[in-house]
Design a protein around this motif. Structure first.
Motif, PDB file in Angstrom:
ATOM      1  N   SER A  56      -6.773 -41.084 -34.965  1.00 11.72           N
ATOM      2  CA  SER A  56      -7.653 -42.374 -34.394  1.00 11.72           C
ATOM      3  C   SER A  56      -8.990 -42.606 -34.689  1.00 11.72           C
ATOM      4  N   PHE A  57      -9.438 -43.787 -34.734  1.00  7.99           N
ATOM      5  CA  PHE A  57     -10.635 -43.864 -34.792  1.00  7.99           C
ATOM      6  C   PHE A  57     -11.337 -45.044 -34.251  1.00  7.99           C
ATOM      7  N   ASP A  58     -12.224 -44.821 -33.139  1.00  7.04           N
ATOM      8  CA  ASP A  58     -13.237 -46.082 -32.231  1.00  7.04           C
ATOM      9  C   ASP A  58     -14.275 -46.210 -32.812  1.00  7.04           C
ATOM     10  N   PRO A  59     -14.475 -47.318 -33.511  1.00  6.78           N
ATOM     11  CA  PRO A  59     -15.759 -47.668 -33.890  1.00  6.78           C
ATOM     12  C   PRO A  59     -16.691 -48.204 -32.717  1.00  6.78           C
ATOM     13  N   THR A  60     -16.294 -48.424 -31.476  1.00  3.42           N
ATOM     14  CA  THR A  60     -16.977 -48.848 -30.543  1.00  3.42           C
ATOM     15  C   THR A  60     -18.247 -48.237 -30.373  1.00  3.42           C
ATOM     16  N   PRO A  61     -18.604 -46.801 -30.327  1.00  2.00           N
ATOM     17  CA  PRO A  61     -19.647 -46.251 -30.261  1.00  2.00           C
ATOM     18  C   PRO A  61     -20.824 -46.788 -31.399  1.00  2.00           C
ATOM     19  N   LEU A  62     -20.550 -46.911 -32.735  1.00  2.00           N
ATOM     20  CA  LEU A  62     -21.208 -47.080 -33.406  1.00  2.00           C
ATOM     21  C   LEU A  62     -21.624 -48.543 -33.482  1.00  2.00           C
ATOM     22  N   LEU A  63     -20.567 -49.520 -33.189  1.00  2.00           N
ATOM     23  CA  LEU A  63     -21.006 -50.948 -32.865  1.00  2.00           C
ATOM     24  C   LEU A  63     -21.999 -51.055 -31.582  1.00  2.00           C
ATOM     25  N   LEU A  64     -21.601 -50.261 -30.732  1.00  2.00           N
ATOM     26  CA  LEU A  64     -22.653 -50.501 -29.513  1.00  2.00           C
ATOM     27  C   LEU A  64     -24.138 -49.934 -30.105  1.00  2.00           C
ATOM     28  N   GLU A  65     -24.297 -48.702 -30.704  1.00  2.00           N
ATOM     29  CA  GLU A  65     -25.260 -48.361 -31.034  1.00  2.00           C
ATOM     30  C   GLU A  65     -26.403 -49.500 -31.790  1.00  2.00           C
ATOM     31  N   MET A  66     -25.384 -50.046 -32.892  1.00  2.00           N
ATOM     32  CA  MET A  66     -26.098 -51.089 -33.601  1.00  2.00           C
ATOM     33  C   MET A  66     -26.409 -52.466 -33.006  1.00  2.00           C
ATOM     34  N   MET A  67     -25.505 -52.723 -31.957  1.00  2.00           N
ATOM     35  CA  MET A  67     -26.008 -53.947 -31.103  1.00  2.00           C
ATOM     36  C   MET A  67     -27.262 -53.705 -30.046  1.00  2.00           C
ATOM     37  N   VAL A  68     -27.248 -52.569 -29.370  1.00  2.00           N
ATOM     38  CA  VAL A  68     -28.189 -52.071 -28.593  1.00  2.00           C
ATOM     39  C   VAL A  68     -29.684 -52.046 -29.180  1.00  2.00           C
ATOM     40  N   ASN A  69     -29.478 -51.524 -30.733  1.00  2.00           N
ATOM     41  CA  ASN A  69     -30.764 -51.392 -31.525  1.00  2.00           C
ATOM     42  C   ASN A  69     -31.352 -52.960 -31.616  1.00  2.00           C
ATOM     43  N   TYR A  70     -30.426 -53.714 -32.000  1.00  2.00           N
ATOM     44  CA  TYR A  70     -30.840 -55.225 -32.122  1.00  2.00           C
ATOM     45  C   TYR A  70     -31.425 -55.694 -31.021  1.00  2.00           C
ATOM     46  N   TYR A  71     -30.683 -55.315 -29.978  1.00  2.00           N
ATOM     47  CA  TYR A  71     -31.283 -55.990 -28.487  1.00  2.00           C
ATOM     48  C   TYR A  71     -32.915 -55.180 -28.129  1.00  2.00           C
ATOM     49  N   LEU A  72     -32.913 -53.978 -28.429  1.00  2.00           N
ATOM     50  CA  LEU A  72     -34.084 -53.249 -28.015  1.00  2.00           C
ATOM     51  C   LEU A  72     -35.236 -53.921 -28.781  1.00  2.00           C
ATOM     52  N   LYS A  73     -34.843 -54.128 -30.199  1.00  2.00           N
ATOM     53  CA  LYS A  73     -35.800 -54.570 -31.060  1.00  2.00           C
ATOM     54  C   LYS A  73     -36.099 -56.089 -31.118  1.00  2.00           C
ATOM     55  N   LYS A  74     -35.503 -56.683 -30.019  1.00  2.00           N
ATOM     56  CA  LYS A  74     -35.582 -58.225 -29.844  1.00  2.00           C
ATOM     57  C   LYS A  74     -35.407 -58.676 -30.886  1.00  2.00           C
ATOM     58  N   ASP A  75     -34.412 -58.494 -31.684  1.00  2.00           N
ATOM     59  CA  ASP A  75     -34.212 -59.121 -33.104  1.00  2.00           C
ATOM     60  C   ASP A  75     -32.972 -60.106 -33.330  1.00  2.00           C
ATOM     61  N   ASN A  77     -32.475 -62.462 -35.291  1.00  2.00           N
ATOM     62  CA  ASN A  77     -32.128 -62.717 -36.674  1.00  2.00           C
ATOM     63  C   ASN A  77     -31.135 -61.728 -36.945  1.00  2.00           C
ATOM     64  N   ALA A  78     -31.203 -60.326 -36.653  1.00  2.00           N
ATOM     65  CA  ALA A  78     -30.176 -59.312 -36.868  1.00  2.00           C
ATOM     66  C   ALA A  78     -28.915 -59.904 -36.278  1.00  2.00           C
ATOM     67  N   ILE A  79     -28.899 -60.193 -35.084  1.00  2.00           N
ATOM     68  CA  ILE A  79     -27.794 -60.549 -34.432  1.00  2.00           C
ATOM     69  C   ILE A  79     -26.944 -61.673 -34.631  1.00  2.00           C
ATOM     70  N   GLU A  80     -27.883 -62.710 -35.500  1.00  2.00           N
ATOM     71  CA  GLU A  80     -27.358 -63.924 -35.939  1.00  2.00           C
ATOM     72  C   GLU A  80     -26.402 -63.390 -37.154  1.00  2.00           C
ATOM     73  N   LYS A  81     -26.987 -62.679 -38.314  1.00  2.00           N
ATOM     74  CA  LYS A  81     -26.440 -62.251 -39.163  1.00  2.00           C
ATOM     75  C   LYS A  81     -25.243 -61.286 -39.090  1.00  2.00           C
ATOM     76  N   TRP A  82     -25.219 -60.740 -38.049  1.00  2.00           N
ATOM     77  CA  TRP A  82     -24.219 -59.963 -37.598  1.00  2.00           C
ATOM     78  C   TRP A  82     -22.772 -60.973 -37.231  1.00  2.00           C
ATOM     79  N   LEU A  83     -23.366 -61.839 -36.530  1.00  2.00           N
ATOM     80  CA  LEU A  83     -22.506 -63.015 -35.650  1.00  2.00           C
ATOM     81  C   LEU A  83     -21.975 -63.660 -36.980  1.00  2.00           C
ATOM     82  N   VAL A  84     -22.413 -63.869 -38.083  1.00  2.00           N
ATOM     83  CA  VAL A  84     -21.786 -64.680 -39.276  1.00  2.00           C
ATOM     84  C   VAL A  84     -20.396 -64.207 -39.651  1.00  2.00           C
ATOM     85  N   SER A  85     -20.536 -62.892 -39.620  1.00  2.00           N
ATOM     86  CA  SER A  85     -19.488 -61.954 -39.911  1.00  2.00           C
ATOM     87  C   SER A  85     -18.166 -61.973 -39.339  1.00  2.00           C
TER      88      SER A  85
END
Length: 874
Positions: A56-75, A77-85
């Protein structure tokens, strides 16, 4: 997130947040219904998948890391492009629209702080854009510091408990909220459940024979509760004897106090699933607040006491002998925001100490929360006590009060503290003496009960002219100008005066009205301006349209959280100036301020017509070479609301030159595009069709016209958009000037295909087309066969960008330029395109690797090579 992620929250997240708001005395509401979120899958909780090897593989930690990075960078635009997918994007859009609608509605009623998840903010269908379309001015406010949630919770004000008085007058006790009656086995108790900590409180009294023992009551409780008795110890509370029992059962942990008074047994209980809660400060506060309602003990003193009368301070108080003014103690407040007036004495005959301190805020200040003040005083007093015997929050003559009594066992003294808050004036009484003195308790009680708050004398208010002679107002003293860093603009002038008797500051803010401003109605303008002075956690009790002379005005009565004060705000519009009148005054004295508000008059004419359009002047000054003029006009542009009749002028000025043309974001032209698109009018399509061909030497203007067409959601607009992009593509200068929004209507965007794919290799359009194509494939507006003629071109693009990602450093790589390519490679059904994702796993940029890996895991036909490639991301 908590520092220790293994710690469990005391309750569910919603209730936890609600409890924080409750501790701030905030009004609570919702801009979403529970049903809005029920259809959504929990992406973090359902994303664990198996590899072909069965692991089993849980991608949650990677996804959380990516979203936290977006959030901390106040980005965003990156959140929007992720959301489009995401496949649930259109559910998000529906929710965004409901949120924006409800924010608009609620914001018209009161001042509110809205919390919205970051994924709901960006994009043309995000809450920010939707609110701007509704006429809101939305801009980011960045915090200068961050606070750990645990530290934040420590600094929150305590929950304002209430004092509950039993219906028959048998007892009083403090609780986090109003209890409900609970009848069990014929006995009525009062029950309250604190959802923020999942703790319940119970209090009651039952009649028992005089010879009934508390041990027998304990055994009966054990049987009824099916509980084990963990410990039992005798206690004495306010001269009542009793037992303190600790029980455990399958339902939780309980501490029970039984106090016997004749044939009455008082039962006090705290229970919770968590053992530590029953010994918490809240549990201690609950038990120590209990008060059997008996007559106060008598002092048996026949001596006549001396009356100290201070009508200018609104108080009378008896002392055993005449007190003296303690100016030495008063001088210690110099340089603070307080002033003290202290009277004290030590009565040798009564062997007691008595003090009255009248604390007052300095002009321009007012108390914010009673409970915070009481807590600060308690902390300073408790340092001198080894044991607190009584502590109560209550009211006295209608005002908030606090009572504390304790013993210093080392010194053998007993002291009591009694405080009453009357607006911005606090009466603080201290009394005490040797514990061995049998009269000490009676002396303390007698001194405290002699406090008498009297009505203030009428303060003479007279007419005053402002220093600038622009207005007349009634006040206790002349108004003077003060420096104010909180003024709304640099052109705002702040006037104040002070009523010494009532401890009330009266304020007037005078500011110039922008020459570009117009509004649908005077009341709408006054509403917007007045709300600036109403805090997010204030509760609006009333709002009334009025007149000050011939000038329209709007008057608010606002309840500030946590105190007995009311904030009164009145906004008056006259000629080119706006006047905001403010005072913060105790509830009982609110009528004393009527003369200040109702007799305010401007010395100028009523003013210009605020409802007359200033479109021509605004558009002209937006082209001004004078920086100050331009900036003022641009600021006005973001808030004004145009009429449809303004469209011809807006069209014409869209092609003019502006001082900020070299900027990429939120320029005058961007704002004009938004203002024009909001009308969704066919005349805008005609305008683009006529003007676009003549702008070949001004490609940036063509970019903005393309963006305007993409914002108009009609077939005609998208037919013209398709023609322009394919047959009359603008020159490539800088794609940062190109802002195409074609995700709001995928049905219309579908009409651009397949021809738009012939442009996919153009740097100007490539990322936009790749992103749109990936979305249309995922939402099944396009079929895999639609891409067949272009697969070779798409494969070439994918391989070139994957190769670039391998050789560039993480810092050099542009995530945005590669994300659209990765999304399309994943959305395609072509195996060769899918396999390109493996190559992106070798990129040096972690965000790119995560994006590729997550999309690979979404596909049903994951191969061994994919899993091995993913395993390299560690």
């Amino acid at each position: 997130m908590a520092k220790n992620t293994k710690e469990l929250m005391p309750t569910i997240m919603d209730t936890w947040l609600q409890s924080i708001a409750h501790r701030h005395n905030k009004w609570l509401g919702a801009i979403e219904d529970v049903g809005d979120q029920l259809p959504l899958l929990d992406q973090f909780g359902t994303s664990i998948q198996k590899t072909p090897e069965g692991k089993s593989f849980d991608p949650t930690p990677l996804l959380l890391e990516m979203m936290v990075n977006y959030y901390l960078k106040k980005d965003l635009n990156a959140i929007e492009k992720w959301l489009v997918s995401r496949e649930d994007r259109f559910d998000m859009i529906k929710r965004n629209k409901k949120m924006a609608y409800r924010i608009d509605s609620l914001a018209q009623i009161r001042s509110i702080f809205f919390t919205v998840g970051a994924a709901h903010l960006p994009g043309d269908s995000g809450v920010i854009k939707l609110l701007r379309n509704r006429g809101f001015h939305v801009e980011p406010v960045w915090s200068s510091k961050t606070i750990d949630p645990d530290d934040y919770l420590k600094n929150l004000p305590e929950l304002k408990w209430i004092t509950f008085r039993e219906a028959n007058g048998d007892y009083e006790i403090d609780l986090p909220g109003t209890p409900s009656p609970l009848v069990s086995n014929g006995v009525e108790t009062q029950f309250y459940m604190d959802l923020s900590t999942m703790t319940f409180y119970m209090a009651g009294g039952l009649v028992a024979p005089n010879n009934a023992s508390l041990d027998s009551v304990t055994k009966s409780m054990m049987k009824n509760m099916n509980a084990d008795l963990i410990s039992s110890k005798p206690i004495t509370y306010q001269s009542l004897s009793g037992l303190e029992n600790v029980f455990d059962s399958n339902d939780g942990h309980f501490v029970v106090r039984l106090l016997k008074d004749g044939n009455t047994v008082y039962l006090l209980m705290v229970g919770s699933e968590k053992e530590e809660v029953i010994t918490s400060p809240d549990a201690g506060r609950y038990f120590s607040s209990f008060k059997p309602l008996k007559k106060p003990s008598k002092t048996n003193l026949k001596d006549e006491w001396v009356l100290l009368s201070l009508p200018e301070k609104g108080v009378k108080l008896e002392f055993p002998i005449k007190p003296k003014r303690n100016k030495a103690a008063e001088s210690k407040t110099e340089g603070t925001n307080w002033s003290f007036q202290i009277y004290d004495l030590f009565d040798m005959k009564q062997e007691g100490y008595f003090l009255l301190n009248i604390r007052e805020t300095m002009p321009g200040y007012h108390l914010t929360e009673d409970s915070v003040f009481f807590k600060e005083i308690e902390t300073s007093i408790k340092d001198n006590l080894t044991k607190v015997t009584e502590k109560q929050l209550r009211t006295y003559q209608g005002y908030p009060s606090y009572y504390l009594k304790g013993i210093n066992e080392d010194q053998g003294t007993t002291f009591g503290l009694f405080m009453v808050i009357r607006g911005n004036r606090i009466y603080q009484l201290v009394a005490g003496g040797a514990t061995s003195n049998k009269n000490v308790d009676g002396l303390i009680e007698r001194f405290f009960t002699q406090l008498n708050l009297i009505e203030y004398d009428a303060t003479p208010y007279s007419r005053k002219n402002s220093p600038s002679n622009s207005f007349q107002v009634y006040g206790p003293k002349d108004f003077h100008v003060v420096a104010d860093s909180n003024a709304t603009t640099s052109k705002t002038v702040h006037y104040t005066t002070f009523d010494d008797q009532r401890q009330v500051t009266y304020e007037i803010y005078a500011e110039a009205i922008s020459p570009y401003l117009w509004t649908a109605t005077d009341s709408a303008f006054l509403e917007e301006k007045g709300k600036v002075y109403i805090a997010y956690n204030d509760s609006i009790e009333s709002k009334k349209a009025m007149w000050n002379g011939k000038a329209p005005s709007l008057h608010w009565v606002v309840k500030e959280p946590g105190n007995n004060l009311k904030k009164l705000v009145r906004v008056v519009a006259s000629k080119d100036s706006l006047y905001t009148l403010i005072t913060v005054i105790q509830t009982q004295e609110i009528n004393a301020s009527d003369i200040f508000f109702n007799k305010f008059l401007t010395t100028t004419a009523p003013g210009k017509n605020l409802t007359a359009s200033k479109t021509s002047l605004l558009l002209k000054d937006l082209q001004s070479k004078d920086t100050a003029t331009f900036e003022e006009a641009k600021e006005a542009l973001s808030v004004v609301k145009f009429d449809k009749k303004d469209l011809p002028s807006l069209h014409q000025h869209l092609l003019k030159e502006f001082p900020d043309d070299d900027n990429y974001y939120w320029t005058v032209r961007h704002q004009l595009v938004d203002k024009i698109a909001a009308f969704q009018d066919k005349s805008s399509i005609k305008f683009v069709k006529e003007k676009y061909p003549s702008l070949t030497k001004q490609p940036v203007l063509q970019y903005h016209l393309i963006g305007l067409l993409s914002d108009i959601l009609t077939k005609d607009a998208y037919a013209l958009l398709k023609t322009i992009l394919i047959q009359n593509t603008p020159a490539e200068i800088d794609d940062r000037f190109l802002d195409i929004n074609w995700f709001d209507s995928l049905e219309l965007s579908r009409t651009l295909y397949p021809e738009i794919l012939t442009m996919v290799q153009l740097p100007l359009l490539s990322d936009n087309i790749l992103n749109l194509t990936a979305t249309l494939l995922r939402e099944e507006y396009l079929s895999p066969t639609d891409l067949v003629p272009f697969e070779a071109t798409l494969l070439q693009i994918g391989k070139e960008k994957a190769a670039l990602a391998k050789i560039q450093s993480a810092a050099e790589t542009s995530f945005y330029e590669l994300q659209s390519t990765i999304r399309l490679m994943a959305a395609s059904k072509n195996k060769e395109l899918n396999n390109v994702l493996n190559e992106f796993l070798e990129a040096n940029n972690l965000s790119i690797k995560m994006q590729a890996a997550m999309l690979m895991l979404d596909k049903k036909d994951i191969g061994t090579a994919t899993c091995l490639g993913f395993a390299g991301i560690q």
